[in-house]
Design an enzyme around this catalytic site. Sequence first.
Site, PDB file in Angstrom:
ATOM      1  N   HIS A 105       6.438  -3.031  -7.590  1.00  0.00           N
ATOM      2  CA  HIS A 105       6.775  -1.805  -6.870  1.00  0.00           C
ATOM      3  C   HIS A 105       7.930  -2.066  -5.920  1.00  0.00           C
ATOM      4  CE1 HIS A 105       3.664  -3.956  -4.603  1.00  0.00           C
ATOM      5  NE2 HIS A 105       4.278  -3.521  -3.504  1.00  0.00           N
ATOM      6  N   HIS A 107       9.661  -0.656  -2.426  1.00  0.00           N
ATOM      7  CA  HIS A 107       9.491   0.165  -1.226  1.00  0.00           C
ATOM      8  C   HIS A 107      10.810   0.871  -0.920  1.00  0.00           C
ATOM      9  CE1 HIS A 107       5.730  -1.849   0.280  1.00  0.00           C
ATOM     10  NE2 HIS A 107       6.186  -2.832  -0.474  1.00  0.00           N
TER      11      HIS A 107
HETATM   12  P1  AMP Z   1       3.187  -4.981  -1.050  1.00  0.00           P
HETATM   13  O1  AMP Z   1       2.710  -5.723   0.151  1.00  0.00           O
HETATM   14  O2  AMP Z   1       4.642  -5.016  -1.263  1.00  0.00           O
HETATM   15  O3  AMP Z   1       2.372  -5.415  -2.248  1.00  0.00           O
HETATM   16  O4  AMP Z   1       2.900  -3.483  -0.731  1.00  0.00           O
HETATM   17  C1  AMP Z   1       1.824  -2.753  -1.166  1.00  0.00           C
HETATM   18  C2  AMP Z   1       1.971  -1.415  -0.501  1.00  0.00           C
HETATM   19  O5  AMP Z   1       1.085  -0.533  -1.133  1.00  0.00           O
HETATM   20  C3  AMP Z   1       1.642  -1.410   1.000  1.00  0.00           C
HETATM   21  O6  AMP Z   1       2.749  -0.911   1.705  1.00  0.00           O
HETATM   22  C4  AMP Z   1       0.421  -0.501   1.081  1.00  0.00           C
HETATM   23  O7  AMP Z   1       0.462   0.293   2.231  1.00  0.00           O
HETATM   24  C5  AMP Z   1       0.553   0.327  -0.173  1.00  0.00           C
HETATM   25  N1  AMP Z   1      -0.677   0.822  -0.762  1.00  0.00           N
HETATM   26  C6  AMP Z   1      -1.844   0.178  -0.940  1.00  0.00           C
HETATM   27  N2  AMP Z   1      -2.728   0.964  -1.583  1.00  0.00           N
HETATM   28  C7  AMP Z   1      -2.106   2.136  -1.834  1.00  0.00           C
HETATM   29  C8  AMP Z   1      -2.487   3.356  -2.468  1.00  0.00           C
HETATM   30  N3  AMP Z   1      -3.685   3.533  -2.989  1.00  0.00           N
HETATM   31  N4  AMP Z   1      -1.580   4.353  -2.531  1.00  0.00           N
HETATM   32  C9  AMP Z   1      -0.343   4.206  -2.001  1.00  0.00           C
HETATM   33  N5  AMP Z   1       0.077   3.076  -1.395  1.00  0.00           N
HETATM   34  C10 AMP Z   1      -0.789   2.052  -1.309  1.00  0.00           C
END
Ligand code: AMP
Length: 141
Positions: A105, A107
């Site tokens: 993903h 950001h």
């Molecule tokens: P990362 O640390 O780059 O893996 O980021 C994961 C991101 O996903 C974090 O910013 C979380 O806030 C976000 N996140 C976790 N669960 C969900 C969800 N169900 N829907 C949307 N965002 C999420």
Amino acid sequence: MTSQTYDANNIFAKILKGEIPCHKVYEDNDTLAFMDVMPQAPGHLLVIPKVGSRNLLDADPAVLAKLFPVVQKLAVAARDAFEADGVLISQFNEAAVGQTVFHLHVHVVPRKEGEALKPHSGKMEDHAVLAAHAEKVKACL
Ligand code: AMP
């Protein structure tokens, strides 16, 4: 070293399968974008490919080639929607550098000059706020 296998039961795979909800902003055949539930700034959203990989390191370059034009499209829309001075694009590869969800993903975080970023994976935002922010970005697509 972390195992490099892709777990098809990760939370973003479940969102893609419709098993858990999200505040969707954009979707096409290859890509989905939705609001981050713990935004680091208003308008923080995530762009994911529909094909599963843990992160950038094991992704098919053909998937990345389709993903990044969508990241650009969403970055422009988020900038316009939130009248941002700039847009942070970030992407984490493995837990050692802060990755918490193991489906690739990107950001997209619109930012105003002088406003500090909230912590990564910090506080859960209200669903009504996330829904309103998703509508704001969609209106700028
Ligand atoms: P990362 O640390 O780059 O893996 O980021 C994961 C991101 O996903 C974090 O910013 C979380 O806030 C976000 N996140 C976790 N669960 C969900 C969800 N169900 N829907 C949307 N965002 C999420």
